[in-house]
Design an enzyme around this catalytic site. Structure first.
Site, PDB file in Angstrom:
ATOM      1  N   SER A 181       0.920  -1.263  -0.198  1.00 25.59           N
ATOM      2  CA  SER A 181       0.027  -0.005  -0.047  1.00 25.59           C
ATOM      3  C   SER A 181       1.053   1.353  -0.092  1.00 25.59           C
ATOM      4  O   SER A 181       1.626   1.508  -0.840  1.00 25.59           O
ATOM      5  CB  SER A 181      -0.837  -0.190   1.254  1.00 25.59           C
ATOM      6  OG  SER A 181      -1.991   0.935   1.035  1.00 25.59           O
ATOM      7  N   ASP A 227      -9.350  -4.823  -5.170  1.00 25.74           N
ATOM      8  CA  ASP A 227      -8.585  -3.908  -3.938  1.00 25.74           C
ATOM      9  C   ASP A 227      -9.408  -2.592  -3.683  1.00 25.74           C
ATOM     10  O   ASP A 227      -9.629  -1.829  -4.845  1.00 25.74           O
ATOM     11  CB  ASP A 227      -7.039  -3.640  -4.564  1.00 25.74           C
ATOM     12  CG  ASP A 227      -6.419  -3.223  -3.321  1.00 25.74           C
ATOM     13  OD1 ASP A 227      -7.094  -2.177  -2.485  1.00 25.74           O
ATOM     14  OD2 ASP A 227      -5.206  -3.268  -2.913  1.00 25.74           O
ATOM     15  N   HIS A 280      -7.263  -6.090   0.120  1.00 26.85           N
ATOM     16  CA  HIS A 280      -6.123  -5.125  -0.155  1.00 26.85           C
ATOM     17  C   HIS A 280      -5.100  -5.756   0.108  1.00 26.85           C
ATOM     18  O   HIS A 280      -4.557  -6.257   1.204  1.00 26.85           O
ATOM     19  CB  HIS A 280      -6.341  -4.174   1.067  1.00 26.85           C
ATOM     20  CG  HIS A 280      -5.147  -2.793   0.852  1.00 26.85           C
ATOM     21  ND1 HIS A 280      -5.044  -2.478  -0.280  1.00 26.85           N
ATOM     22  CD2 HIS A 280      -4.644  -2.274   1.855  1.00 26.85           C
ATOM     23  CE1 HIS A 280      -4.093  -1.320  -0.134  1.00 26.85           C
ATOM     24  NE2 HIS A 280      -3.808  -1.455   1.217  1.00 26.85           N
TER      25      HIS A 280
END
Length: 542
Positions: free
Chosen positions: A260, A482, A510
């Protein structure tokens, strides 16, 4: 308070990486969340962050660190150490301001330092050691120390495959301002409660103005405490810290796994030090070229898509989804009812629209959260807010006693230091109305979330957005479902770097690694043997 996974999105993950005051979170990351969910499913209890244990004092910048055994970090975080693993901790000292080659004599932080906390997990079965695998879980605000502990456990419970731990030390670091690394702390628990509980779509002018005032109060408190030093928590400064970590662990080149927001941090490092890159895995990619508004809209689209996938699952699995067949109507109705008559929780809190909204957000980070969300909404309808608060608190990193970690303090400090432009109240108000039509459940929250950086004090220090000329192939991993870092950003990041190779997981949630045999095989071969996956490689759902 939707935090951002990356540089701007304000909806990070549900596990203790708390996003505060709603900024769009382009970096939200929740790989740690995924790992926590795995451990919880296995019957372990994981707090969001381990208590900050004392490590060996850091020496002057540039000195070799002294490592000391620290099994207590894993014991306090997970309740035990991973079988066959040794844990060591240290701290290194870095300049607060890397400007002018770390010799700045004027300006914010000149001549001052930060301490960066490191944890090294080493397998007792290690052979043919390649080096260190540096870990960043995202956020910004996530603890790499904690994540290294999670990843040190066997693959069967969500850790890294033995094929990786047999060749690498797993080195987690808390970035500057996070957890154990000179943490930035300036947002009160009361203000965090107010932010998370606030209506995610303050429609009346009075309600909108109230949220502006809350963000102004938070900005004032942080500005009073840190002033112009807030700009020193930027991603580019943290990327320079990675170079200091590389030198401290004794590796000629960096091998890195970033989730991320960690993809943004890794990409920034690759641009600054392309010749020092051995292998970078960037999972849950962020497109650094998106500005604050574009990033927030991208995330609104991603969460709407993920919620549609949840609703479809509900309609086809009514035995597991008590709010089927109209899941969206059930959630929207719950939020609307809470505006008039919120359910009272066991701890005296009211389950306001904000807490329900974050329970929804929390549940979309992993597919396993879908059933929990459906159950929580059904129980709320029956007057029981326990599950709603459990899900929301997991996302916010709120402890049972009402205290928070510094996740959201760091999330805001980093995101806002990175942001060059900030939209006006008027623009945000207009986008709130516009996105309500386009992304009805998540658009308004991500629009008003941008107020956090609009009201944030301190200077700005934007990161570079260009190719990593001279770097070897960099693996960019994306998940089609996601919510926090929508898949469209994966090829965009690979293209920007110029040396990116895309690996796609056709799954939900995610981030992707290590979750499926196909993804694991491709990533492991890249990390260990530097074998780059075939162009266009896609892995099927679990």
């Amino acid at each position: 308070m939707v935090p951002r996974p990356g540089r701007r999105s304000r909806l990070p993950r549900p596990r203790k990486v708390h996003p505060v005051v709603r900024t769009s979170a382009r970096r939200f990351a929740p790989a740690v969340l995924l790992l926590a969910s795995t451990f919880l499913a296995a019957g372990c209890t994981l707090p969001a962050f381990a208590p900050r244990t004392e490590a060996q004092p850091a020496g002057p910048p540039g000195t070799a660190p002294t490592w000391q055994a620290c099994p207590e970090v894993a014991e306090e975080l997970v309740g035990r150490t991973a079988p066959g693993m040794r844990y060591e901790c240290t701290r290194i000292t870095v300049p607060r301001n890397w400007a002018d080659g770390a010799t700045a004599t004027s300006g914010p932080g000149a001549g001052e330092t930060f301490e960066i906390a490191l944890l090294r997990a080493r397998s007792m079965n290690q052979r043919d050691r390649i080096g260190s695998l540096l870990i960043n879980p995202g956020g910004p605000g996530g603890s790499g120390v904690d994540t290294a502990v999670y990843l040190s456990f066997p693959a069967a419970v969500g850790g890294l495959p033995a094929s990786v731990t047999d060749h690498f030390d797993i080195v987690g670091f808390d970035p500057r301002g996070v957890a154990r690394s000179s943490p930035v702390e300036c947002i009160s628990d009361a203000n965090l409660d107010a932010s998370f509980g606030y209506d995610p779509d303050p429609e009346s002018q009075q309600s909108f103005d109230g949220f502006v005032e809350l963000n102004q109060r938070i900005g004032r408190e942080c500005g009073d405490r840190y002033g112009d030093q807030l700009a020193l928590y930027s991603t580019e400064q943290a990327a320079h810290d990675i170079e200091a970590i590389r030198a401290a662990v004794g590796d000629e080149k960096v091998t890195y796994l970033g989730y991320s927001y960690g993809t943004l941090l890794g990409a920034t490092y690759a641009q600054l030090h392309p010749e020092r890159v051995r292998a970078l895995v960037l999972d849950g990619a962020i497109d650094p070229r998106l500005d604050l508004v574009a990033s927030a809209e991208s995330q609104a689209m991603g969460f709407e898509r993920a919620f549609d996938n949840f609703a479809l699952w509900c309609s086809t699995n009514p035995d597991r989804c008590p709010i089927a067949p109209a899941a969206r109507d059930a959630v929207t109705s719950a939020i609307d009812k809470a505006r008039v008559s919120p359910v009272l929780g066991d701890d005296g809190r009211e389950a306001t629209p904000g807490w329900i909204f974050y329970a929804v957000v929390s549940s979309l980070y992993t597919e396993v959260g879908w059933e929990q969300l459906a159950q929580a909404i059904e129980e709320l309808e029956d007057g029981d807010a326990t599950e709603v608060f459990r899900l929301a608190d997991a996302y916010a990193g709120r402890e049972p006693d009402g205290t928070y970690s510094n996740l959201f303090d760091a999330n805001l400090a980093v995101n806002c230091a990175d942001e060059e432009e900030k939209p006006s109240w008027e623009q945000i108000r207009q986008l709130q109305s516009q996105w309500r039509e386009q992304y009805p459940l998540f658009g308004p929250a991500l629009a008003v979330g941008m107020l956090a950086c609009t009201e944030w004090p301190g200077g700005r220090d934007p990161y570079p957005t260009g190719p990593a000329d001279g770097a070897p192939p960099i693996l960019v991993v994306g998940t089609t479902g996601d919510p926090a870092t929508p898949y469209e950003q994966t090829p965009a990041l690979a293209e920007m770097l110029g040396v990116g190779r895309v690996l796609t997981w056709e799954g939900e949630g995610h981030t992707a690694y290590p979750q499926t045999a196909c993804i694991n095989a491709a990533v492991d071969a890249y990390l260990v043997d530097l074998t780059v996956p075939a162009e266009g490689k896609r892995c099927p759902p679990q």
